[in-house]
Design a protein around this motif. Sequence first.
Motif, PDB file in Angstrom:
ATOM      1  N   LEU A 118      -5.038  13.246   3.316  1.00  0.00           N
ATOM      2  CA  LEU A 118      -4.925  12.141   2.367  1.00  0.00           C
ATOM      3  C   LEU A 118      -5.423  12.561   0.992  1.00  0.00           C
ATOM      4  N   MET A 119      -4.649  12.176  -0.037  1.00  0.00           N
ATOM      5  CA  MET A 119      -5.060  12.441  -1.420  1.00  0.00           C
ATOM      6  C   MET A 119      -5.434  11.133  -2.122  1.00  0.00           C
ATOM      7  N   PHE A 130      -3.910  16.787 -10.492  1.00  0.00           N
ATOM      8  CA  PHE A 130      -3.031  15.841  -9.816  1.00  0.00           C
ATOM      9  C   PHE A 130      -3.356  14.451 -10.350  1.00  0.00           C
ATOM     10  N   SER A 131      -2.357  13.763 -10.886  1.00  0.00           N
ATOM     11  CA  SER A 131      -2.597  12.455 -11.482  1.00  0.00           C
ATOM     12  C   SER A 131      -1.612  11.446 -10.905  1.00  0.00           C
ATOM     13  N   PRO A 132      -2.091  10.497 -10.099  1.00  0.00           N
ATOM     14  CA  PRO A 132      -1.169   9.521  -9.523  1.00  0.00           C
ATOM     15  C   PRO A 132      -0.912   8.366 -10.479  1.00  0.00           C
ATOM     16  N   GLU A 133       0.205   7.698 -10.241  1.00  0.00           N
ATOM     17  CA  GLU A 133       0.565   6.532 -11.031  1.00  0.00           C
ATOM     18  C   GLU A 133       1.387   5.595 -10.178  1.00  0.00           C
ATOM     19  N   GLU A 163      -0.968  -1.949  -6.237  1.00  0.00           N
ATOM     20  CA  GLU A 163      -0.749  -1.199  -7.485  1.00  0.00           C
ATOM     21  C   GLU A 163      -2.031  -0.705  -8.133  1.00  0.00           C
ATOM     22  N   LYS A 164      -3.140  -0.818  -7.436  1.00  0.00           N
ATOM     23  CA  LYS A 164      -4.395  -0.305  -7.979  1.00  0.00           C
ATOM     24  C   LYS A 164      -4.881   0.848  -7.098  1.00  0.00           C
ATOM     25  N   LEU A 165      -5.416   1.872  -7.744  1.00  0.00           N
ATOM     26  CA  LEU A 165      -5.941   3.005  -7.009  1.00  0.00           C
ATOM     27  C   LEU A 165      -7.183   2.567  -6.238  1.00  0.00           C
ATOM     28  N   SER A 166      -7.140   2.713  -4.919  1.00  0.00           N
ATOM     29  CA  SER A 166      -8.276   2.278  -4.113  1.00  0.00           C
ATOM     30  C   SER A 166      -9.028   3.450  -3.480  1.00  0.00           C
ATOM     31  N   ALA A 170       0.848  -1.188   0.000  1.00  0.00           N
ATOM     32  CA  ALA A 170       0.000   0.000   0.000  1.00  0.00           C
ATOM     33  C   ALA A 170       0.882   1.236   0.000  1.00  0.00           C
ATOM     34  N   MET A 171       0.508   2.200  -0.834  1.00  0.00           N
ATOM     35  CA  MET A 171       1.250   3.460  -0.900  1.00  0.00           C
ATOM     36  C   MET A 171       0.270   4.608  -0.955  1.00  0.00           C
TER      37      MET A 171
END
Lengths: 114, 114
Positions: A45-46, A64-67, A52-55, A31-32
């Motif tokens: 929290l953002m 803002f785009s996470p990867e 590896e999946k956006l939860s 988890a990250m």
Amino acid sequence: DTEVTQTPKHLVMGMTNKKSLKCEQHMGHRAMYWYKQKAKKPPELMFVYSYEKLSINESVPSRFSPECPNSSLLNLHLHALQPEDSALYLCASSQEAQVLYEQYFGPGTRLTVT
Amino acid sequence: AQSVTQLGSHVSVSEGALVLLRCNYSSSVPPYLFWYVQYPNQGLQLLLKYTSAATLVKGINGFEAEFKKSETSFHLTKPSAHMSDAAEYFCAVSGRASGSRLTFGEGTQLTVNP
């Protein structure tokens, strides 16, 4: 090794720039997290990635785009930011995205939007 | 819903004196509680956590905290303050209802006077 690393340490960008923040951990955590912290305030929290999946996306603006390219890496892509987005951006990781696992934080990236 | 209240945004103690930082929580389910410390221009470092095993939790740097369900408190203490303890301290709570979210208190700035 309980280290989370973040690069760059400082970043200054204009409102039309595109930049990325990078976070890395080698603890085998699945988890990250990305947090935003304004001065004298607690972290907010953002995003949460689990395996590896956006939860979790806490209704963060699309600029803002996470990867999460793999289990050790987490990026935050920035585009067309506003001055109010200036803050300390913290990355964290935990063994799993479960409540009992503590989160380990990186040192942060100090972002200034001009 | 869960929340944390840290009583006292600023606490000042003399070197060698007792440190007491107060945290009260609100949670409808058994909580997991954490204390983090943040030194200037750094990320958050975990001091200790409570996960229902023992009510008195010992952490790093000589800190400890006691979970008191009847008082819904999780106060942080250290018998003798050191100059290096000067920092921002955050109490945080998580619970099964919140998924992996940590809810932080507003923080307490600890000043240690020589």
